[in-house]
Design an enzyme around this catalytic site. Structure first.
Site, PDB file in Angstrom:
ATOM      1  NE  ARG A 246      -4.294  -1.239   0.142  1.00  0.00           N
ATOM      2  CZ  ARG A 246      -5.237  -1.168  -0.775  1.00  0.00           C
ATOM      3  NH1 ARG A 246      -4.960  -0.628  -1.960  1.00  0.00           N
ATOM      4  NH2 ARG A 246      -6.447  -1.618  -0.533  1.00  0.00           N
ATOM      5  N   PRO A 302     -12.406  11.470   9.516  1.00  0.00           N
ATOM      6  CG  PRO A 302     -13.894  11.824  11.275  1.00  0.00           C
ATOM      7  CD  PRO A 302     -12.893  10.838  10.757  1.00  0.00           C
ATOM      8  N   GLY A 303     -11.474  14.068   9.867  1.00  0.00           N
ATOM      9  CA  GLY A 303     -10.809  15.360   9.953  1.00  0.00           C
ATOM     10  C   GLY A 303     -10.170  15.798   8.650  1.00  0.00           C
ATOM     11  CD  GLU A 307     -11.596   5.474   2.009  1.00  0.00           C
ATOM     12  OE1 GLU A 307     -11.366   4.702   1.072  1.00  0.00           O
ATOM     13  OE2 GLU A 307     -10.796   5.669   2.951  1.00  0.00           O
ATOM     14  CD  GLU A 331      -9.123  -1.849 -11.377  1.00  0.00           C
ATOM     15  OE1 GLU A 331      -8.995  -2.042 -10.146  1.00  0.00           O
ATOM     16  OE2 GLU A 331     -10.224  -1.779 -11.940  1.00  0.00           O
TER      17      GLU A 331
END
Length: 377
Positions: A246, A302-303, A307, A331
């Site tokens: 990742r 959320p800050g 997403e 991909e």
């Protein structure tokens, strides 16, 4: 000024309002017909095209009184320098007789017809999403070419799908229930937009003490919604974890950028989270899920990130040969699946080898449901 005959998605009034902007309120819309042309679906696409056909007649709307700005906006949306369309002079028929107009037609009339196209059927599935996508498309007018916007249109639609999903009502039993005007976005900038987008916001919002908190500067990393699914076999008490490299850990400088996750993927336009979970299970692991158990939806960060994740436990037959290599090569995906016992997965969680939030949340949800699921098997 120039009058336009429209026959396809622009006939959807919410979409037309976004595209024309202020010009929507002054334009006159008249029912009209275009003899010698046929409206037909485009193979693999949701929008239609018109093709010359001496025995056919295209039904649509004649837009009269377009301002120069509204016409420029329509041309930008239709992408005259991107999608191979031109605005061709035609004569349409109205109740008051023939009228001169222009119509957007493809430069090439080649290709196989996909049959008749229905505005009602299109609007039911794609209308709301297309209007939301058009808001971002039109924001780029004067900031990017239609060629550039056209390349981004697919991901623009995924972000529109996320905004559409966000309209679902959520509980407000403890937290403040937002009212219109409680948050005001005074300025919006998009310094980057590709697979993801970055939005810089100047905003103000109502404070808990009743005052006005602002103006303040904030930034958000804007992406599509996603679905995660942790495959579980209640008979064998096994889970499947997928491993891949990742870029997030890599960019942080983590010495171990390969991580263990549930199966996951973005929710594509027109797709439900459940459909996404089933599709991703097949793409990433060649796995057919027997049943999905929702574990709730949440914002992981959320800050800074828009997403929103839809979590699932997916009941499946995790036999000894169920694990292998997977992913969509086109991909750039390189995925290895692991089948481990539930206890082994919890040991990985406790040791810190599992260090991804979605995996942590999925395993904890499974732990809470495990006895009940095993009792049903």
């Amino acid at each position: 000024m120039a009058d336009i005959f429209i026959y396809g998605t622009l006939m959807h009034q919410p979409l037309l309002r976004v595209v024309l902007g202020a010009g929507f309120d002054v334009v006159e819309q008249v029912a009209a017909r275009l003899p010698g042309w046929r409206v037909e679906a485009v193979p693999g696409e949701v929008y239609p095209m018109v093709r010359a056909d001496a025995e056919a007649e295209a039904h649509g709307l004649l837009l009269r009184g377009l301002t120069d700005e509204a016409l420029a906006r329509a041309d930008f949306y239709e992408g005259l320098d991107n999608y191979g369309y031109l605005r061709k002079p035609v004569v349409v028929q109205t109740e008051d007789g023939p009228a001169e107009a222009t119509v957007y037609v493809p430069l090439s009339q080649d290709g196989v017809s996909a049959g008749d196209w229905s505005l009602a059927a299109w609007a039911e599935k794609w209308g709301a999403l297309s209007a939301l996508a058009a808001e971002e498309v039109m924001w780029w007018m004067g900031r990017a070419t239609t060629v550039e916007v056209g390349r981004r249109y697919g991901v623009i639609c995924t972000r529109a799908q996320a905004r559409l999903n966000s309209r679902e009502e959520a509980p407000t039993t403890l937290r403040r229930r937002a009212r219109e005007g409680d948050v005001r976005v005074n300025a919006l900038r998009r310094p980057y937009a590709g697979f993801f987008a970055v939005e810089e916001l100047e905003l103000s919002h109502i404070r808990f003490d009743g005052g006005d908190g602002g103006p303040i500067q904030r930034a958000a990393f804007v992406s599509a919604d996603a679905a995660t699914v942790l495959p579980y076999d209640p008979k064998r008490d096994r889970v499947m974890l997928v491993e891949q490299m990742r870029p997030g850990p890599l960019a942080r400088g983590d010495a171990q950028p390969w991580v263990l996750e549930p199966i996951a993927g973005r929710v594509d336009p027109g797709e439900s989270p459940e459909e996404c979970a089933h599709r991703e299970a097949m793409e990433e692991a060649g796995l057919v899920l027997e049943r999905l158990i929702p574990t709730g939806g949440y914002y992981p960060s959320p800050g800074a990130k828009t997403e929103y994740l839809y979590g699932f436990i997916g009941l499946a037959d995790l036999h000894d040969n169920a694990a292998g290599l997977g992913g969509v090569a086109g991909e750039g995906e390189d995925i290895r699946a692991h089948i481990v016992s539930f206890d082994a997965a919890m040991t990985l969680l406790e040791s810190g080898e599992i260090n991804v939030g979605t995996t942590v949340a999925s395993l904890l949800h499974l732990a809470a449901r495990r006895d009940g699921l095993r009792g049903q098997s």
